[in-house]
Design a protein around this motif. Sequence first.
Motif, PDB file in Angstrom:
ATOM      1  N   ALA A 106       1.412  -1.381   0.020  1.00 32.85           N
ATOM      2  CA  ALA A 106      -0.458  -0.649  -0.099  1.00 32.85           C
ATOM      3  C   ALA A 106       0.984   1.454   0.271  1.00 32.85           C
ATOM      4  N   LEU A 107       2.337   1.049   0.202  1.00 32.23           N
ATOM      5  CA  LEU A 107       2.850   1.460   0.298  1.00 32.23           C
ATOM      6  C   LEU A 107       3.063   2.674  -1.285  1.00 32.23           C
ATOM      7  N   THR A 108       3.199   4.106  -1.529  1.00 23.49           N
ATOM      8  CA  THR A 108       3.676   5.287  -2.095  1.00 23.49           C
ATOM      9  C   THR A 108       5.641   5.283  -2.723  1.00 23.49           C
ATOM     10  N   ASP A 109       6.073   5.886  -4.133  1.00 22.43           N
ATOM     11  CA  ASP A 109       7.365   5.742  -3.907  1.00 22.43           C
ATOM     12  C   ASP A 109       8.087   6.436  -3.051  1.00 22.43           C
ATOM     13  N   ALA A 110       6.940   7.148  -2.356  1.00 23.24           N
ATOM     14  CA  ALA A 110       7.553   8.764  -1.856  1.00 23.24           C
ATOM     15  C   ALA A 110       7.447   7.893  -0.198  1.00 23.24           C
ATOM     16  N   ASP A 111       6.522   7.186   0.028  1.00 18.59           N
ATOM     17  CA  ASP A 111       7.049   6.445   1.577  1.00 18.59           C
ATOM     18  C   ASP A 111       7.665   6.123   1.243  1.00 18.59           C
ATOM     19  N   ARG A 112       7.862   5.279   0.563  1.00 22.90           N
ATOM     20  CA  ARG A 112       9.285   4.366   0.584  1.00 22.90           C
ATOM     21  C   ARG A 112      10.620   5.120   0.528  1.00 22.90           C
ATOM     22  N   GLU A 113      10.853   6.214  -0.133  1.00 20.82           N
ATOM     23  CA  GLU A 113      12.057   7.482  -0.213  1.00 20.82           C
ATOM     24  C   GLU A 113      11.989   7.660   1.657  1.00 20.82           C
ATOM     25  N   ALA A 114      11.225   7.353   2.286  1.00 19.80           N
ATOM     26  CA  ALA A 114      11.191   8.432   3.459  1.00 19.80           C
ATOM     27  C   ALA A 114      11.651   7.290   4.556  1.00 19.80           C
ATOM     28  N   LEU A 115      11.468   5.614   3.991  1.00 24.98           N
ATOM     29  CA  LEU A 115      11.820   4.378   5.656  1.00 24.98           C
ATOM     30  C   LEU A 115      13.039   4.521   4.548  1.00 24.98           C
ATOM     31  N   GLN A 116      13.365   4.662   3.508  1.00 21.64           N
ATOM     32  CA  GLN A 116      15.061   4.381   2.817  1.00 21.64           C
ATOM     33  C   GLN A 116      15.782   5.626   3.247  1.00 21.64           C
ATOM     34  N   GLN A 117      15.468   6.994   3.740  1.00 24.23           N
ATOM     35  CA  GLN A 117      16.012   7.993   4.193  1.00 24.23           C
ATOM     36  C   GLN A 117      16.417   7.495   5.682  1.00 24.23           C
ATOM     37  N   GLU A 118      14.830   7.688   6.519  1.00 18.18           N
ATOM     38  CA  GLU A 118      15.549   6.935   7.713  1.00 18.18           C
ATOM     39  C   GLU A 118      16.344   6.383   8.545  1.00 18.18           C
ATOM     40  N   ALA A 119      16.696   4.804   7.164  1.00 19.81           N
ATOM     41  CA  ALA A 119      17.517   3.649   6.889  1.00 19.81           C
ATOM     42  C   ALA A 119      18.697   4.142   6.651  1.00 19.81           C
TER      43      ALA A 119
END
Length: 267
Positions: free
Chosen positions: A98-111
């Motif tokens: 259900a995540l968008t690309d923007a959501d995954r990018e936010a997760l990537q930044q935290e990681a």
Amino acid sequence: MKIDSSAKPLSLLQQIQQEQTDSLRHLASGKRVESAHDDAAAMQIIERLTAESQAYQRSLGNAYDGISMLGVAEGGLANIQDDVNRIRELTVQAGNGALTDADREALQQEAAQLTENIYQTVDRTEFAGVPLLSQNDSRTFQLGNTGDTSLSIELRDMRQQGLDSLSTLDLTDPNATSSLMDSLDSMNDMLNTQRAEYGAQQNAFEASARNLTQTDIATQASRSRMQDLDYAMGTARNIQNQILQNSAVAMSAQANAQTELALSILS
């Protein structure tokens, strides 16, 4: 005509005075053996026991330094593992369809920020200037009175142990979730193994510290029995010497009086 009947009493008096001086010296220092003159054989043993005791005390300090070093290293690994677990949680979250690309990018930044924290922990974890997680090294600690009583700590470069793969972590690819989780699980296993090894080594150092403490106490007790003065016996001997000294003085005075009497009769 000269009659010297005081020579023997004077010799006795000098002997008693020397014993009294020695007795007072021992009472003042609290030691039965202060030099080889007092007891040559005992002095050799005392010096040997002193050297052993000093070695045990220094070794005890070495053991506590080893415990501290391992504690710092294990603490650094615990912080790293917390960040790795958080990255794994983010990886699971990134597998949400259900995540968008923007959501995954936010997760990537935290990681990515967590990865940077991990690398900073690797570089900054040190003890007394010695890097603990950023180099392969072996540190040996002397823990006894002989050269073969030592323990070693094996330090490892945690990047080379698998943490370097975090730099290629990509949570923006939804198809990479499974492989990333496998990689993170392997990383967690590695961290668990390393922490367990350091924990076991800490236990070994603590056991050595307890043994060194007990051995040093026994060594010092043995040295004390041989070197220290029994105050009761020392005081009794001092009183005895005082009585003998008074008696010798009286004998000397009596001998002198008898000599003077004999000379007056002869004259």
